[in-house]
Design a protein around this motif. Structure first.
Motif, mmCIF file in Angstrom:
data_model
loop_
_atom_site.group_PDB
_atom_site.id
_atom_site.type_symbol
_atom_site.label_atom_id
_atom_site.label_comp_id
_atom_site.label_asym_id
_atom_site.label_seq_id
_atom_site.Cartn_x
_atom_site.Cartn_y
_atom_site.Cartn_z
ATOM 1 N N UNK A 173 0.831 -1.210 0.000
ATOM 2 C CA UNK A 173 0.000 0.000 0.000
ATOM 3 C C UNK A 173 0.863 1.257 0.000
ATOM 4 N N UNK A 174 1.917 1.285 0.805
ATOM 5 C CA UNK A 174 2.766 2.469 0.851
ATOM 6 C C UNK A 174 3.544 2.653 -0.453
ATOM 7 N N UNK A 175 3.980 1.573 -1.054
ATOM 8 C CA UNK A 175 4.663 1.716 -2.345
ATOM 9 C C UNK A 175 3.693 2.249 -3.392
ATOM 10 N N UNK A 176 2.473 1.719 -3.385
ATOM 11 C CA UNK A 176 1.452 2.221 -4.304
ATOM 12 C C UNK A 176 1.237 3.716 -4.076
ATOM 13 N N UNK A 177 1.134 4.116 -2.822
ATOM 14 C CA UNK A 177 0.890 5.521 -2.484
ATOM 15 C C UNK A 177 2.045 6.411 -2.916
ATOM 16 N N UNK A 178 3.261 6.009 -2.588
ATOM 17 C CA UNK A 178 4.436 6.825 -2.918
ATOM 18 C C UNK A 178 4.627 6.945 -4.420
ATOM 19 N N UNK A 179 4.400 5.835 -5.128
ATOM 20 C CA UNK A 179 4.547 5.888 -6.593
ATOM 21 C C UNK A 179 3.440 6.719 -7.224
ATOM 22 N N UNK A 180 2.232 6.628 -6.685
ATOM 23 C CA UNK A 180 1.144 7.427 -7.240
ATOM 24 C C UNK A 180 1.417 8.912 -7.020
ATOM 25 N N UNK A 181 1.982 9.242 -5.870
ATOM 26 C CA UNK A 181 2.354 10.635 -5.613
ATOM 27 C C UNK A 181 3.419 11.089 -6.615
ATOM 28 N N UNK A 182 4.390 10.216 -6.873
ATOM 29 C CA UNK A 182 5.434 10.520 -7.856
ATOM 30 C C UNK A 182 4.828 10.692 -9.248
#
Length: 470
Positions: free
Chosen positions: A157-166
């Motif tokens: 979930x955090x990787x998804x979130x960080x990549x989506x922010x990027x």
């Protein structure tokens, strides 16, 4: 309107979506007041009757294999939950085994989603819930504790979130060209063990070619290659080992001059002109029926063996496309052609798609799509992973899913704003994943009970193969 104002309005729209679906509510599992066996029977309707027991046999191996074959059950349950209101073509079956490596047309090895049979417009969080649910189910099957499973979910979930922010900062064209190569993953791997595994997987992918398939699946006689029967997984549709039944014996190599030739010509019309010219350089040698996967068992799937003048093979897989379970449970406009739905969805979600991806209509009104059978394709050996590797794999899957969603939706800004820091979503989805695994276990027990009582018939590959031994 200046760009900064547009950006601010889109971010505000993403945050406003929290009013429709509070992030904490994503812990809810949905509508579980249903008979899972009825849903399974509905999803088996229209499949090859003799192969349905094999489908159930493969699903019976563990709660995890059962989960892989029950996208319909999770979609049904998710229809009873709140959703963000941000919908677009999603994968529809984004469990952890539907990611993997394959070669781009430029022969670069990349990691991405690799199964699109259920692609359809739906809430993006349904894909994320399918992913985290699969990590919880697989984690329990492999004997990991709740703490470790929570780390897998949190990482995804955090990787998804960080990549989506990027990705919310990317231009549309840059996002369209974004690709997750094995080289990038090796550079970003957090452990030497992870880098070593990626290197071994890359080396293995290089051996998984059409030529390697030819040596395993076919024999040559008088200049012609023939695919060897290996029932129940591989057989000639009209041969002595066929499981299709007389009413379904509608194809073999000789019949290619009739209905199937027209279907193939229709497929060629969906390809770019250069791909059509490329296929013209090959001659068809043989066609066989191939049973694939877990969830797809019983659907029509053919393998076509072509060979060029140098004796180099090309295997094309012709796979039946049935209506998506996402379309069944999410109110969206249905696609007229299921094969076209799969192909368009795959091209939209993947960073780089198969050169031979196309669609056609076949006999009995069935829809199909074409792709290469094997082109440096590799899948994760999940059951051999330790907790550290599993957590790293969760991060990679979260990254790949974010990239696919950002590209397909053009709404990375809204999704990133909805997610915020990701903490609340990670907490909610950890709760969801644990509940999903518990519900899957209950459904699996009901499934096994139905198999034991005779309501469902389940047979293993080995049992069915024994029917053909002399």
């Amino acid at each position: 309107m200046v760009a900064t104002q547009i950006l601010a309005e889109r971010q505000a729209a993403g945050r406003k979506a929290r009013e429709r679906a509070k992030r904490s509510r994503h812990a809810e599992i949905g509508n579980t007041k249903r008979d899972p066996i009825e849903l399974l029977e509905a999803s088996s309707a229209g499949r090859v009757e003799a192969l349905v027991p094999l489908r159930y046999g493969r699903m019976s191996l563990s709660p995890f294999t059962f989960f892989r074959g029950t996208a319909i059950i999770q979609a049904h349950d998710l229809a009873g939950t709140v959703n963000s209101g941000i919908a677009f073509p999603i994968c529809g079956d984004a469990h952890l085994m539907n990611f993997g490596g394959f070669a781009t047309p430029e022969r670069q090895l990349v990691f991405d989603l690799n199964d699109f049979d259920e692609v359809a417009p739906g809430p993006w969080e349904w894909d994320l819930k399918r992913l985290v649910g699969s990590f919880a189910v697989a984690g329990e099957h492999m004997g990991f504790g709740r703490g470790a499973i929570g780390e897998f979910v949190w990482s995804a979930v955090h990787e998804y979130t960080e990549r989506m922010r990027e990705y919310s900062q990317y231009s549309s064209l840059d996002l369209w060209h974004e690709i997750i190569s094995f080289e990038r993953m090796m550079e970003l791997a957090k452990t030497e063990e992870g880098r070593s595994l990626l290197a071994r997987t890359s080396k293995k992918a290089a051996t998984r070619t059409h030529e390697s398939v030819l040596a395993k699946m076919a024999t040559q006689q008088n200049g012609k290659w023939t695919i060897q029967d290996a029932p129940p997984a591989l057989f000639h549709p009209t041969g002595p080992n066929s499981l299709l039944g007389k009413e379904s014996n509608w194809t073999d190599t000789e019949a290619w001059q009739g209905k199937l030739a027209r279907a193939f010509d229709a497929y060629l019309d969906t390809l770019p002109a250069d791909r059509r010219l490329l296929i013209d350089q090959y001659e068809l040698h043989d066609i066989a029926f191939k049973v694939v996967g877990v969830g797809s068992v019983g659907t029509f799937c053919l393998v076509m063996l072509f060979v060029d003048s140098h004796g180099t093979p090309l295997f094309l897989q012709v796979k039946e496309a049935r209506p998506s379970v996402i379309a069944r449970y999410f109110d969206a406009k249905a696609h007229d052609h299921q094969g076209q739905r799969v192909v368009v969805g795959q091209r939209l979600l993947q960073a780089a798609s198969d050169s031979f991806l196309g669609w056609t209509s076949g006999p009995a009104g069935r829809n199909f799509y074409f792709r290469q059978l094997r082109d440096m394709k590799v899948s994760a050996e999940v059951e051999r992973m330790n907790a550290t590797i599993m957590q790293g794999y969760a991060r990679i899957c979260g990254w790949a899913l974010a990239r696919a969603h950002a590209k397909a939706s053009g709404k990375a800004i809204e999704i990133a704003a909805y997610l915020g820091s990701g903490e609340r979503m990670a907490e909610a989805l950890t709760g969801y994943a644990m509940a999903c695994a518990a519900q899957n276990e209950a459904d699996y027990k009901a499934f096994m009970s139905a198999c034991r009582s005779g309501r469902l018939q389940a047979r293993s590959d080995e049992d069915m193969a024994a029917d053909f031994r002399i």
